[in-house]
Write an enzyme that holds these catalytic residues in place. Structure first.
Site, mmCIF file in Angstrom:
data_model
loop_
_atom_site.group_PDB
_atom_site.id
_atom_site.type_symbol
_atom_site.label_atom_id
_atom_site.label_comp_id
_atom_site.label_asym_id
_atom_site.label_seq_id
_atom_site.Cartn_x
_atom_site.Cartn_y
_atom_site.Cartn_z
ATOM 1 N N ASP A 82 -71.165 44.852 69.079
ATOM 2 C CA ASP A 82 -71.885 46.117 69.065
ATOM 3 C C ASP A 82 -72.264 46.556 70.478
ATOM 4 O O ASP A 82 -72.711 45.741 71.295
ATOM 5 C CB ASP A 82 -73.165 45.900 68.234
ATOM 6 C CG ASP A 82 -73.898 47.176 67.933
ATOM 7 O OD1 ASP A 82 -73.337 48.008 67.214
ATOM 8 O OD2 ASP A 82 -75.038 47.335 68.408
ATOM 9 N N GLU A 109 -62.409 27.466 72.418
ATOM 10 C CA GLU A 109 -62.702 26.085 72.010
ATOM 11 C C GLU A 109 -62.326 25.865 70.544
ATOM 12 O O GLU A 109 -62.309 24.738 70.063
ATOM 13 C CB GLU A 109 -64.215 25.801 72.150
ATOM 14 C CG GLU A 109 -64.727 25.834 73.560
ATOM 15 C CD GLU A 109 -66.269 25.898 73.579
ATOM 16 O OE1 GLU A 109 -66.919 25.708 72.529
ATOM 17 O OE2 GLU A 109 -66.807 26.156 74.666
HETATM 18 C C1 GLC Z 1 -73.664 50.676 67.339
HETATM 19 C C2 GLC Z 1 -73.644 50.636 65.838
HETATM 20 C C3 GLC Z 1 -74.660 51.605 65.338
HETATM 21 C C4 GLC Z 1 -76.012 51.186 65.834
HETATM 22 C C5 GLC Z 1 -76.029 51.063 67.342
HETATM 23 C C6 GLC Z 1 -77.228 50.316 67.816
HETATM 24 O O1 GLC Z 1 -73.231 51.865 67.831
HETATM 25 O O2 GLC Z 1 -72.356 50.887 65.370
HETATM 26 O O3 GLC Z 1 -74.649 51.717 63.947
HETATM 27 O O4 GLC Z 1 -76.975 52.105 65.438
HETATM 28 O O5 GLC Z 1 -74.930 50.352 67.816
HETATM 29 O O6 GLC Z 1 -77.099 48.963 67.507
#
Ligand code: GLC
Length: 563
Positions: free
Chosen positions: A221, A272
């Site tokens: 993310d 790993e």
């Molecule tokens: C990313 C995720 C989104 C979230 C953001 C903060 O863009 O896809 O859904 O709100 O990160 O974590």
């Protein structure tokens, strides 16, 4: 050509090396997929129960959005404990059962990792709040003194992606307002300080925790956000750029060069382990060329191709973005990926018929300009998917697109939950419209999503006609189209780069190409029917809309061979 319709899932899953190069990966948004407990929120046992549907769909892997412990301020992207399952979704044992059941069906499993920020309920942040300025506890996050005579102004002018300032001031132990902490997203999502080695160490531990359980990889993310420019200089975003991208100039919190060292470190951790575990970057960057830097040989394996997702329904633009993707990714030895929908953007069955701009994350509601016409959107979505699934590389599908689901536009204000909606006082609808729970059975409470009939976001009444059971029984349904396209893609190995791609010049409004020796693909984005310029007897292998002879209607993609 060998029979295109026979799919041997077992053989595919044993293809072994580098499965992710050509995989079709299905995104599960757990809270909206399938609810086994009846609380109106999907869960992991719900996923396990539906795996046969995904096997029948023909996907190679699933990616699950976060199901870890979280107060759910941002639907789980605010993680309080990275190594446990939130009780909303089940238990670690439920996760292990789901993983084993998926693997038994030849389906790999990718989990979501959120390294840019934690929840404010994470033990580290709670410790940081309790500790003094300058302490080791605070140094795991981005605490700074405010500006102004009394520190009453935020340390810089950065704005949160969800709207409003990116800084929040804390109350210190003496009861007075004190330092500020950075949150590029909601105030409940404090950013980690990735210049601190203890943060690196903690995430190695988290990676190993899930790798030891047997996951096949991670979707990372906000992979472009971890490092911030020294000195945290002021920055005013280009109003025309997407909220997660920024313009081509340097943004002090996106895509800083130091971030690559993090993924080089993680790649070593994955190495790993056996079995080609993979990392996929969610990195919203202004160019494909820049995104390709995330997938150099010693970094991530894949990155989402958001430039492709953001491309308008325009033949010249699509050709250009596909060609640039193939060029830029192959230059670094990586496959391209393709994606049209996810949990952050307007579903492509609506987006492709929008006549107004819609930046990522802004959503559409009843008062948005340029409302999509559902039939136009669905027709284009089917054509767009049929083009995407013919391309070499890995394709990501978002749950519900195989049902042709549109964006849910008429969600009552009081039901909306996206922090974007609240942080902008309703100016941006946000992402709830693409997150509405799936319809499984037309004639069941909550369309079969939940045994109790509960649903955390209301489902539009007209979704009965989109329900999976109705579509399974209808040859012409979007579900049957997806199943068929995926079967042919697998049989013809269209995801593999070794199957040649040749561009065909069939006019400005047509995206046309040949894969391998015999399979032709033509997408007609023009307003007029298009006659296939080929000799011989055309056999349609797949088609996003009915095809009459060799004439392809507007907004239609066909796959065919010449016998
Ligand atoms: C990313 C995720 C989104 C979230 C953001 C903060 O863009 O896809 O859904 O709100 O990160 O974590």
């Amino acid at each position: 050509m060998a029979s295109p319709l026979v799919v041997d899932h077992a053989a595919r899953s044993e293809q072994g090396s580098e499965w992710w190069r050509s995989a079709v990966i299905y995104q599960i948004y757990p809270r909206s997929f399938s609810d086994s407990s009846g609380d109106g929120i999907g869960d992991l046992p719900g996923v396990t129960e539906r795996l046969d549907d995904l096997r029948r769909l023909g996907v190679d892997a699933i990616w699950l959005s976060p199901f870890m412990r979280s107060p759910q301020k941002d639907a789980g992207y605010d993680v309080a404990d990275y190594c446990d399952v939130d009780p909303l979704f089940g238990t670690l044992a439920d996760f292990d059962d789901m993983l084993a059941a998926a693997h038994a069906r030849g389906i790999r499993v990718i989990v979501d990792l959120v390294p840019n920020h934690s929840s404010d309920q994470h033990v580290w942040f709670q410790e940081a709040l309790a500790a003094a300025p300058g302490s080791a506890e605070r140094a795991r996050y981005m605490f700074r003194e405010g500006k102004g005579a009394h520190g009453e102004l935020p340390p810089n002018n950065w704005e949160s992606v969800f709207g409003g300032p990116a800084w929040t001031r804390v109350i210190e132990a003496d009861g007075r307002p004190g330092q500020w902490y950075l949150h590029l997203f909601d105030s409940s999502q404090p950013d980690f300080d990735w210049s601190n080695p203890v943060v690196w160490e903690e995430f190695r531990r988290v990676l190993r925790f899930w790798l030891d359980r047997g996951v096949d990889g991670f979707r990372v993310d906000v992979a472009h956000g971890l490092m911030k420019e020294d000195g945290l200089p002021d920055y005013t975003p280009d109003p025309d750029a997407g909220s997660m991208g920024g313009d081509a100039a340097s943004v002090p919190y996106w895509g800083q060069p130091e971030v690559h060292a993090v993924y080089r470190d993680w790649r070593k951790v994955l190495a790993e382990y056996d079995g080609d575990r993979a990392l996929c970057a969610e990195a919203w960057l202004p160019t494909i060329e820049k995104t390709a830097l995330w997938v150099r040989h010693d970094e991530m394996h894949q990155a989402f191709n958001f430039e492709y997702l953001e491309t308008e329904w325009d033949a010249a633009k699509l050709r250009a973005v596909i060609q640039e993707s193939l060029r830029a990714y192959s230059a670094v030895g990586a496959p391209s990926t393709w994606v049209l929908s996810n949990h952050d953007v307007v579903r492509h069955a609506s987006r492709l018929a929008l006549t107004a701009e819609n930046p990522q994350g802004h959503g559409i509601g009843p008062h948005s300009p340029g409302q999509p016409i559902p039939e136009v959107g669905l027709r284009r979505a089917r054509a767009a998917t049929a083009l995407m699934l013919a391309l070499p590389g890995s394709a990501y599908l978002y749950q519900g697109e195989e049902l042709g689901l549109p964006e849910a536009i008429d969600i009552p204000d009081e039901a909306r939950q996206d922090p974007t909606w609240f942080r902008t006082d309703g100016e941006r609808y946000g992402r709830d419209g693409c997150r509405v729970p799936l319809p499984w059975v037309a004639d069941a409470p909550a369309f079969g999503f939940s045994p109790s009939g509960a649903s955390w976001l209301p489902q539009p009444a007209e979704w009965a006609s989109h329900a999976r059971d109705v579509q399974e029984a209808d040859d012409a349904s979007t579900l049957r189209l997806y199943q068929h396209l995926l079967a042919v893609r697998a049989g013809e190995r269209l995801g593999e780069e070794s199957v040649a791609l040749e561009w065909l010049d069939w006019g400005v409004d047509v995206v046309a190409l040949r894969r391998g020796e015999r399979l032709f693909v033509a997408a007609n984005l023009g307003t007029e029917p298009f006659a296939l310029p080929v000799e011989g007897s055309v056999r349609i292998v797949a088609s996003s809309a009915p095809v009459d002879g060799v004439s392809v209607e507007s907004d239609t993609t066909v796959w065919f061979v010449i016998d």
